[in-house]
Design a protein around this motif. Structure first.
Motif, PDB file in Angstrom:
ATOM      1  N   ALA A 164     -11.117   3.035   2.831  1.00 29.33           N
ATOM      2  CA  ALA A 164     -10.931   2.740   4.251  1.00 29.33           C
ATOM      3  C   ALA A 164     -12.257   2.832   5.000  1.00 29.33           C
ATOM      4  O   ALA A 164     -12.521   2.034   5.914  1.00 29.33           O
ATOM      5  N   SER A 168      -4.890   4.469   7.147  1.00 24.61           N
ATOM      6  CA  SER A 168      -6.045   3.849   6.499  1.00 24.61           C
ATOM      7  C   SER A 168      -5.892   2.331   6.377  1.00 24.61           C
ATOM      8  O   SER A 168      -6.890   1.610   6.265  1.00 24.61           O
ATOM      9  N   TYR A 169      -4.668   1.840   6.417  1.00 25.89           N
ATOM     10  CA  TYR A 169      -4.436   0.401   6.250  1.00 25.89           C
ATOM     11  C   TYR A 169      -5.096  -0.421   7.353  1.00 25.89           C
ATOM     12  O   TYR A 169      -5.540  -1.551   7.117  1.00 25.89           O
ATOM     13  N   SER A 210      -4.357   4.200  -2.495  1.00 31.74           N
ATOM     14  CA  SER A 210      -3.270   4.427  -1.540  1.00 31.74           C
ATOM     15  C   SER A 210      -2.726   5.842  -1.544  1.00 31.74           C
ATOM     16  O   SER A 210      -1.907   6.184  -0.695  1.00 31.74           O
ATOM     17  N   SER A 266     -17.492   6.330   9.739  1.00 34.98           N
ATOM     18  CA  SER A 266     -17.299   5.921   8.340  1.00 34.98           C
ATOM     19  C   SER A 266     -18.505   6.323   7.499  1.00 34.98           C
ATOM     20  O   SER A 266     -18.347   6.759   6.350  1.00 34.98           O
ATOM     21  N   SER A 302      -7.953  -0.061   8.793  1.00 32.68           N
ATOM     22  CA  SER A 302      -9.347  -0.355   8.460  1.00 32.68           C
ATOM     23  C   SER A 302      -9.436  -1.462   7.423  1.00 32.68           C
ATOM     24  O   SER A 302     -10.294  -2.357   7.501  1.00 32.68           O
ATOM     25  N   ILE A 303      -8.537  -1.433   6.442  1.00 33.58           N
ATOM     26  CA  ILE A 303      -8.533  -2.453   5.399  1.00 33.58           C
ATOM     27  C   ILE A 303      -8.131  -3.811   5.985  1.00 33.58           C
ATOM     28  O   ILE A 303      -8.666  -4.855   5.603  1.00 33.58           O
ATOM     29  N   LYS A 344       0.824  -1.206   0.000  1.00 33.61           N
ATOM     30  CA  LYS A 344       0.000   0.000   0.000  1.00 33.61           C
ATOM     31  C   LYS A 344       0.862   1.262   0.000  1.00 33.61           C
ATOM     32  O   LYS A 344       0.605   2.203  -0.745  1.00 33.61           O
ATOM     33  N   SER A 378      -8.767   6.739  -1.381  1.00 25.12           N
ATOM     34  CA  SER A 378      -8.074   6.126  -0.245  1.00 25.12           C
ATOM     35  C   SER A 378      -8.929   6.210   1.011  1.00 25.12           C
ATOM     36  O   SER A 378      -9.035   5.244   1.781  1.00 25.12           O
ATOM     37  N   GLN A 431     -14.016  -0.053   7.104  1.00 24.93           N
ATOM     38  CA  GLN A 431     -14.351   0.167   8.512  1.00 24.93           C
ATOM     39  C   GLN A 431     -15.843  -0.041   8.770  1.00 24.93           C
ATOM     40  O   GLN A 431     -16.237  -0.664   9.769  1.00 24.93           O
TER      41      GLN A 431
END
Length: 330
Positions: free
Chosen positions: A196, A149-150, A186, A225, A152-153, A48, A192, A200
Motif C-alpha cells: 500500500a 490499504s485498498y 492482503s 509512505s 492506496s492500491i 483483496k 500488505s 501511495q
C-alpha cells in the motif's frame, strides 16, 4: 493456534463485509458515469478481502503459527493494555518501547512477541487500533486492514489508467486481481502495508509532478509512505528511489520543446539524479540499517550464503563466491 479464532470471528467479519459493500457501492455510484472503470472497484476490493481471509485460514489451520498470528497476538496485547492503561498504549504507538511500557504489561495483557524487532513493532503500532475496533477479531482486523490499504492500491490503478487509457480491464487483472498479490498482500503482514505504501508513494508522486492537484495531501502521502517503508522494509524504498528519480528526469525532459536543448540536458539531468539519489541514500543511511549504501553489498552476500543452506531443500541457487565490491558484483 486455533485459539486465534473466536466467536467474534463469526460475528464481526460479516458485519464489516456488509459495511464495506455499502461504502463501496456509494463510491462506485458517484464515479461510474464519468469513470466507467470504477466497475472494477468492488471486485478488486472483495478479491483483496477474501485473499486476506484465505491467508488467515491457511496460517491457522495449515501452518498453525507464523508472522501474521504473532502480529495479531501483539495487537491484542496493546488493545488490552489500552483498556488497562491508555497512556502506556498511546506512548507505545508514538515512541519506542521502554521499561515503563514493558512493566505496564502483565498476565492480563500478556507480552509482546516482537519486542526485540523495531521493524515488526512498527506493524504493531500501525495495526493494533484496527484490532481494538474489531473487538480483537483476527479476521475482522484483517478485513479492516485490507479495506483501508485498498484505497492506496486503487490510486495506483487509477494512475495507470490515466497514463494509458483503453486497457482498464488488463490493468485491473495486473494490479487488483493478481492471485499471488491478493494472497500475500492482503493479510496481517508487512507486505500488505508496504504494498500500500509503494502504491501511495507512486500515485502521490505522479500527482505532484504531472496532475498537480491536492498538493498538500499528496506531499503528506509521499512523506508518510516513505517513512513507513523506511521503518518496515527499507530495501523497498532503496529499490523505489532510483526509478522515481529517472521517472522525474524523463518527465521533465519531455517538457523541453527544443530538440537540441533536450538532447544536451538529458545526460546532465541523469547525472544530477544519480548523484542526488546517492547522497540521499547516504543521508538516510541510519534508517536503512543493513540496507544502507555501505552495508547493502555485504547483506547481499549474507543472503546468498543463506540461500545455499540445506534448509531450503534444493529450492535455492548458488552463483559461486562473490566479492562484495562494485567490480565483484559486476
Amino acid at each position: 493456534m486455533y485459539q486465534s479464532l473466536t466467536f467474534l470471528d463469526i460475528i464481526v467479519p460479516p458485519i464489516f463485509l456488509a459495511f464495506f459493500y455499502f461504502i463501496s457501492r456509494r463510491i462506485v455510484n458517484n464515479h461510474i458515469e464519468k469513470e466507467p472503470y470504477y466497475r472494477y472497484f468492488i471486485p478488486g476490493l472483495f478479491a483483496k478481502l477474501f485473499g486476506g481471509l484465505a491467508l488467515c485460514l491457511i496460517y491457522i489451520f495449515y501452518f498453525k503459527g507464523g508472522d501474521t498470528l504473532n502480529y495479531y497476538h501483539d495487537c491484542t496485547v496493546i488493545s488490552k493494555l489500552f483498556l488497562k492503561t491508555p497512556m502506556q498504549a498511546t506512548r507505545f504507538t508514538f515512541q519506542s518501547l521502554d521499561p515503563e511500557i514493558w512493566l505496564s504489561m502483565d498476565e492480563s495483557t500478556s507480552w509482546l512477541v516482537y519486542s526485540y524487532d523495531i521493524r515488526a513493532m512498527m506493524v504493531d503500532r500501525l495495526t493494533w487500533p484496527l484490532c481494538f475496533f474489531s473487538f480483537n477479531s483476527y479476521i475482522g482486523m484483517t478485513f479492516l486492514l485490507g479495506f483501508i490499504s485498498y484505497f492506496s492500491i486503487w490510486r495506483l490503478y487509477k494512475m495507470f489508467v490515466y497514463e494509458i487509457p483503453g486497457i482498464e480491464r488488463q490493468f485491473a487483472f495486473a494490479i487488483l486481481l493478481l492471485p499471488s498479490v491478493i494472497f500475500w498482500g492482503s493479510g496481517l503482514l508487512k507486505d500488505s502495508i508496504t504494498f500500500a505504501c509503494v502504491a501511495q508513494f507512486t500515485a502521490s508522486f505522479h500527482h505532484l509532478i504531472k496532475i498537480k492537484t491536492k498538493r498538500i495531501w499528496n506531499i503528506i502521502g509521499l512523506v508518510l509512505s516513505s517513512y513507513f517503508l523506511l521503518n518496515i522494509k527499507a530495501y523497498i524504498f532503496f529499490a523505489l528511489l532510483p526509478g522515481t528519480l529517472l521517472w522525474y528526469v524523463g518527465f521533465k525532459t519531455t517538457q523541453i520543446k527544443n530538440q537540441l536543448v533536450r538532447t544536451s540536458l538529458v545526460p546532465i539531468m541523469v547525472v544530477i539524479s544519480v548523484v542526488s539519489g546517492y547522497l540521499m541514500l547516504r543521508f538516510i543511511g541510519d534508517m536503512l540499517g543493513e540496507f544502507s549504501v555501505t552495508n547493502v553489498m555485504d547483506k547481499a552476500i549474507v543472503t546468498q550464503q543463506d540461500l545455499k543452506s540445506e534448509a531450503y531443500q534444493g529450492s535455492s541457487f548458488d552463483i559461486g563466491v562473490i566479492d562484495p565490491s562494485i567490480p565483484g558484483m559486476i
